[in-house]
Design an enzyme around this catalytic site. Structure first.
Site, mmCIF file in Angstrom:
data_model
loop_
_atom_site.group_PDB
_atom_site.id
_atom_site.type_symbol
_atom_site.label_atom_id
_atom_site.label_comp_id
_atom_site.label_asym_id
_atom_site.label_seq_id
_atom_site.Cartn_x
_atom_site.Cartn_y
_atom_site.Cartn_z
ATOM 1 N N LYS A 195 8.388 -14.950 -21.781
ATOM 2 C CA LYS A 195 8.771 -13.455 -21.280
ATOM 3 C C LYS A 195 9.511 -12.828 -22.512
ATOM 4 O O LYS A 195 9.466 -11.596 -22.684
ATOM 5 C CB LYS A 195 9.766 -13.663 -20.075
ATOM 6 C CG LYS A 195 8.916 -13.878 -19.035
ATOM 7 C CD LYS A 195 8.487 -12.584 -18.422
ATOM 8 C CE LYS A 195 7.222 -12.336 -17.780
ATOM 9 N NZ LYS A 195 6.239 -13.462 -18.028
ATOM 10 N N ARG A 248 1.207 1.772 -5.903
ATOM 11 C CA ARG A 248 1.347 0.703 -4.931
ATOM 12 C C ARG A 248 0.148 0.090 -4.685
ATOM 13 O O ARG A 248 -0.018 -0.874 -3.720
ATOM 14 C CB ARG A 248 1.973 1.437 -3.690
ATOM 15 C CG ARG A 248 3.335 2.041 -3.976
ATOM 16 C CD ARG A 248 3.852 2.818 -2.460
ATOM 17 N NE ARG A 248 4.179 1.967 -1.640
ATOM 18 C CZ ARG A 248 5.056 1.186 -1.491
ATOM 19 N NH1 ARG A 248 6.207 1.547 -2.416
ATOM 20 N NH2 ARG A 248 5.437 0.505 -0.351
ATOM 21 N N CYS A 308 0.720 -1.347 0.077
ATOM 22 C CA CYS A 308 -0.016 -0.005 0.041
ATOM 23 C C CYS A 308 0.888 1.310 0.018
ATOM 24 O O CYS A 308 2.185 1.164 0.109
ATOM 25 C CB CYS A 308 -0.859 -0.140 1.112
ATOM 26 S SG CYS A 308 -1.784 -1.427 1.381
ATOM 27 N N HIS A 323 13.336 -34.710 -31.272
ATOM 28 C CA HIS A 323 12.087 -35.194 -32.218
ATOM 29 C C HIS A 323 11.554 -34.181 -33.065
ATOM 30 O O HIS A 323 10.424 -34.173 -33.203
ATOM 31 C CB HIS A 323 10.962 -35.669 -31.050
ATOM 32 C CG HIS A 323 11.402 -36.408 -30.194
ATOM 33 N ND1 HIS A 323 11.420 -38.025 -30.816
ATOM 34 C CD2 HIS A 323 11.693 -36.519 -29.017
ATOM 35 C CE1 HIS A 323 11.896 -38.780 -29.679
ATOM 36 N NE2 HIS A 323 11.997 -38.212 -28.662
ATOM 37 N N TRP A 344 -3.759 -1.776 -1.266
ATOM 38 C CA TRP A 344 -3.768 -3.086 -1.881
ATOM 39 C C TRP A 344 -4.214 -3.992 -0.972
ATOM 40 O O TRP A 344 -3.368 -4.401 -0.055
ATOM 41 C CB TRP A 344 -2.444 -3.404 -2.640
ATOM 42 C CG TRP A 344 -2.420 -4.568 -3.328
ATOM 43 C CD1 TRP A 344 -1.954 -5.412 -3.061
ATOM 44 C CD2 TRP A 344 -2.676 -4.486 -4.631
ATOM 45 N NE1 TRP A 344 -2.225 -6.708 -3.979
ATOM 46 C CE2 TRP A 344 -2.601 -5.963 -5.183
ATOM 47 C CE3 TRP A 344 -3.206 -3.791 -5.751
ATOM 48 C CZ2 TRP A 344 -2.898 -6.453 -6.368
ATOM 49 C CZ3 TRP A 344 -3.380 -4.230 -7.083
ATOM 50 C CH2 TRP A 344 -3.423 -5.343 -7.263
ATOM 51 N N GLU A 363 8.310 -20.805 -19.538
ATOM 52 C CA GLU A 363 8.275 -19.207 -18.969
ATOM 53 C C GLU A 363 9.183 -18.410 -19.592
ATOM 54 O O GLU A 363 8.835 -17.178 -19.958
ATOM 55 C CB GLU A 363 8.296 -19.159 -17.528
ATOM 56 C CG GLU A 363 8.205 -17.863 -16.830
ATOM 57 C CD GLU A 363 7.067 -16.954 -17.077
ATOM 58 O OE1 GLU A 363 6.061 -17.635 -17.654
ATOM 59 O OE2 GLU A 363 7.218 -15.838 -16.767
ATOM 60 N N LYS A 414 -2.933 -6.325 -19.288
ATOM 61 C CA LYS A 414 -2.559 -6.819 -18.127
ATOM 62 C C LYS A 414 -3.450 -7.894 -17.438
ATOM 63 O O LYS A 414 -3.122 -8.710 -16.878
ATOM 64 C CB LYS A 414 -2.114 -5.720 -17.006
ATOM 65 C CG LYS A 414 -1.715 -6.109 -15.451
ATOM 66 C CD LYS A 414 -0.379 -6.826 -15.611
ATOM 67 C CE LYS A 414 0.223 -7.446 -14.403
ATOM 68 N NZ LYS A 414 1.249 -8.425 -14.796
ATOM 69 N N ASN A 418 1.192 0.280 5.827
ATOM 70 C CA ASN A 418 1.650 -0.654 4.733
ATOM 71 C C ASN A 418 2.046 -1.807 5.221
ATOM 72 O O ASN A 418 3.277 -1.741 6.085
ATOM 73 C CB ASN A 418 2.320 0.322 3.954
ATOM 74 C CG ASN A 418 2.913 -0.673 2.975
ATOM 75 O OD1 ASN A 418 2.527 -1.708 2.358
ATOM 76 N ND2 ASN A 418 4.115 -0.631 2.519
ATOM 77 N N GLY A 419 1.650 -2.985 5.084
ATOM 78 C CA GLY A 419 2.474 -4.095 5.695
ATOM 79 C C GLY A 419 1.227 -5.347 6.006
ATOM 80 O O GLY A 419 0.278 -4.996 5.797
ATOM 81 N N GLU A 452 6.953 -11.800 -25.223
ATOM 82 C CA GLU A 452 6.032 -10.740 -25.151
ATOM 83 C C GLU A 452 6.749 -9.343 -24.757
ATOM 84 O O GLU A 452 6.044 -8.476 -24.908
ATOM 85 C CB GLU A 452 5.064 -11.214 -23.932
ATOM 86 C CG GLU A 452 5.609 -11.292 -22.475
ATOM 87 C CD GLU A 452 4.711 -11.724 -21.422
ATOM 88 O OE1 GLU A 452 3.468 -11.246 -21.506
ATOM 89 O OE2 GLU A 452 4.994 -12.371 -20.397
HETATM 90 C C1 AGP Z 1 2.349 -12.998 -18.239
HETATM 91 O O1 AGP Z 1 3.476 -12.373 -18.385
HETATM 92 C C2 AGP Z 1 1.172 -12.714 -19.395
HETATM 93 N N1 AGP Z 1 0.832 -11.212 -19.189
HETATM 94 C C3 AGP Z 1 -0.298 -13.438 -19.138
HETATM 95 O O2 AGP Z 1 0.250 -14.801 -19.925
HETATM 96 C C4 AGP Z 1 -0.593 -13.856 -17.922
HETATM 97 O O3 AGP Z 1 0.091 -14.544 -17.134
HETATM 98 C C5 AGP Z 1 -2.097 -14.370 -18.405
HETATM 99 O O4 AGP Z 1 -2.847 -13.399 -19.230
HETATM 100 C C6 AGP Z 1 -2.758 -14.824 -17.172
HETATM 101 O O5 AGP Z 1 -3.261 -13.590 -16.209
HETATM 102 P P1 AGP Z 1 -3.622 -13.951 -14.631
HETATM 103 O O6 AGP Z 1 -2.544 -14.671 -13.808
HETATM 104 O O7 AGP Z 1 -4.088 -12.592 -14.407
HETATM 105 O O8 AGP Z 1 -4.901 -14.952 -14.808
#
Ligand code: AGP
Length: 608
Positions: free
Chosen positions: A485, A27, A2, A504, A74, A481, A603, A98-99, A488
């Site tokens: 990363k 925050r 927060c 394969h 938050w 992962e 997001k 905050n905590g 994207e």
């Molecule tokens: C992750 O870097 C991406 N922005 C995306 O794959 C994300 O993980 C996915 O949309 C799931 O989001 P969520 O964890 O909010 O459900």
């Protein structure tokens, strides 16, 4: 996480606090509030939602004061609502925090027995009542000191007392608090952006320090009351950089916040004395878990990678079958799920449409539901029978980093909890696993110190046309992962593969222009990973090895090499993925990409 702020001085304190909260909104932003001294004593205004709602109230009432404190939330305990918004009040004591107060339930019961009544579900209100209990017989500073002696957890506090207008007390433990010094005015806040347009002369409080702001200036002491002399630092950051804590992007800041994200997520959720993981923290019970014959886990994107890692941990530590699905696939395949199954959904936002749809389908088919989520009061959390909140704080960068690491810590605890319920993990083995977890933040810090090395690798490969990421076992989801990363953030095509799959088909891609990132652990698959490295090298491929220190031999056979500290095989996966996050970040920056808001991404993907 927060944001808190306090102000004393010759400006309108309510306006200064409100402006500061707007600069702390990154925050947390599910509710906000301000408390200020007026001729009626201390007045409080709070509202659910973003700070603009609070601003409307302040402007409509034309509120003015010389001393005020404020908070943007938050949520960690208690859903986003006006009742749970800070500031909280008990008698003449008003607090913003905050905590996380770990032992708030014990303290709440003790205070209830003394006749206290509560109007919120928060841990902070409990602390406020505790301080007020002491304030009846001592100064506000001493009351704060006495109360904090009974508290376990993390806090950055601003406290005011109706009996002492023109005084703000600030204290910090495990949450940041900075003091701003102005001409005839002073500030305290969670972070510099809150007041840096008024003052760039700051004092960073250290652990266990208390500051008292009055019109005469600031006095700093320890919680034991010993005076402390502090250095005044002049901030040179731009306001934009200040909001990112001095980092160039939120993504980099959040990568470097990962040690803290793990600490906050695991805090208070297990006992090292007994080695027991608290099922209450998951909203589960032994009675719920014992009959579980199979666990389904669904998620999307990065959260799906956490789900894949969970399979390895739960099946190895608890010997319960785990089926992992991409959420958008789950409900269209007529899943064989029923009331003997536990469904775990992993979602940072708690609003991902595909994940919510899968969650609802599983619920319709009778499964018991656990949501592992980072947003209190989100749809997934509200619709699940049980919730485990990760406490990574708001993740602003679209690419998930600290939330992913917090999810991983959550499923690690879940696997241990299941292992204990199934009688497969005794106290000694549990304590060993938990000790490794306690040491993880420090080891992540060590990996983060390799940032310049990773940056050098990024500069060598930023023009590559593609990457392959390879891993085995629990490091296969980490390879996925790392590839995601990079895709994207830098828009370079990248594939994550189980290393055994190379021969394969994908091996046809290997040539001197295709860097191959290979994750290596000194486990039963080590020799096979060395073979994978040789397979790539013999076809002219360039290997970037990311390995644990016990595998330092791979450095001699790889084009580039990053070594991370040793830990158990499960947590090593996290130490191996952190360099991949940094690699994606630096390549994205070198390619001029908008790393915080990559093209085409959102997001929270709230559409199917
Ligand atoms: C992750 O870097 C991406 N922005 C995306 O794959 C994300 O993980 C996915 O949309 C799931 O989001 P969520 O964890 O909010 O459900």
């Amino acid at each position: 996480m927060c944001g808190i702020i306090g102000y004393i001085g010759n400006k309108n304190a309510v306006t200064v606090v409100l402006e500061g909260l707007k600069r702390l909104e990154y925050r947390g932003y599910d509710s906000a509030g301000v408390a200020f001294f007026s001729d009626k004593g201390i007045e409080v205004r709070r509202c659910k939602g973003k700070i603009r709602g609070l601003a409307a109230i302040v402007e409509a009432e034309k509120l003015s004061a010389t001393t005020a404190i404020g908070h943007t939330r938050w949520a960690t305990h208690g859903k986003p609502s006006e009742e749970n918004a800070h500031p909280h009040r008990s008698g003449g004591i008003v607090v913003v925090h905050n905590g996380i107060i770990e032992n708030y339930l014990v303290l709440k019961q003790m205070l209830s027995d003394r006749g206290h009544t509560f109007s919120s579900d928060t841990d902070t209100e409990v602390l406020c009542h505790l301080i007020n209990d002491y304030a009846c017989t001592m100064s506000t500073e001493d009351a704060v000191r006495a109360a904090l002696k009974e508290v376990k957890g993390a806090y950055a506090l601003a406290v005011i007392n109706e009996k002492e207008p023109g005084k703000i007390i600030g204290v910090r433990k495990d949450s940041p608090l900075v003091v701003g010094l102005g001409d005839g005015e002073s500030f305290i806040a969670s972070d510099v952006p809150a007041f840096m347009h008024y003052s760039r002369d700051v004092i960073f409080l250290d652990e266990g320090e208390m500051v008292v702001l009055t019109n005469d200036g600031v006095v700093i002491s320890t919680l034991e009351g010993e005076p402390v002399r502090k250095e005044v630092v002049s901030i040179t950051w731009s306001p934009a950089m200040a909001e990112k804590g001095g980092y160039r992007h939120f993504m980099l800041k959040e990568i470097f916040e990962q040690p803290r994200a793990v600490e906050d997520t695991i805090r208070g959720r297990f006992s090292m004395e007994t080695g027991e993981v608290s099922l209450d923290e998951f909203g589960l019970s032994r009675e719920m878990l014992l009959p579980v014959k199979k666990i389904f886990i669904v998620a999307c994107g990065t959260s799906w990678h956490a789900a894949l890692a969970a399979k390895y941990m739960i099946e190895e530590l608890a010997r319960i079958p785990v089926e992992v699905d991409i959420a958008s696939e789950f409900r269209h395949r007529r899943p064989l799920i029923n009331n003997e199954n536990l469904m775990v959904v992993i979602t940072q936002s708690g609003e991902t449409a595909d994940t919510l749809a899968a969650q609802r389908e599983a619920k319709r088919l009778g499964a018991c539901m656990l949501s592992i989520c980072n947003v209190v009061g989100s749809t997934s959390a509200r619709e699940a029978a049980a919730v485990f909140y990760t406490h990574s704080g708001p993740e602003i960068g679209v690419a998930s980093t600290k939330a992913f690491v917090a999810q991983f810590a959550a499923v690690y605890l879940l696997a241990i909890a299941f292992g204990q319920v199934k009688g497969l993990l005794d106290g000694e083995r549990s304590r060993a696993l938990l000790q490794d977890l306690l040491m993880l933040p420090g080891k992540i810090e060590t990996v983060l110190s390799l940032d310049d090395t990773v940056k050098g690798i990024a500069s060598e490969f930023s023009r590559a046309r593609g990457f392959i990421y390879l891993g085995r076992g629990i490091n296969f989801p980490m390879a996925l992962e790392g590839a995601l990363k990079l895709k994207e953030i830098s828009y370079i095509h990248a594939e994550g593969y189980a290393a055994g799959e190379m021969k394969h088909g994908p091996i046809a891609l290997i040539d001197e222009d295709l860097p191959v990132v290979i994750l290596v652990a000194k486990d039963g698959l080590y020799e096979k990973m060395l073979t994978s490295i040789q397979e790539v090298k013999s076809r002219g491929g360039k290997v970037i090895a990311v390995a644990s220190q016990a595998c330092e031999d791979v450095c001699g056979i790889s084009h580039r090499c990053i070594l991370v500290p040793e830990t158990n095989p499960y947590l090593l996966a996290i130490l191996l993925v952190v360099p991949l996050q940094l690699l994606a970040y630096h390549i994205g920056v070198l390619r001029g990409c908008d790393v915080d808001q990559p093209r085409n991404l959102a997001k929270s993907v709230t559409v199917e």
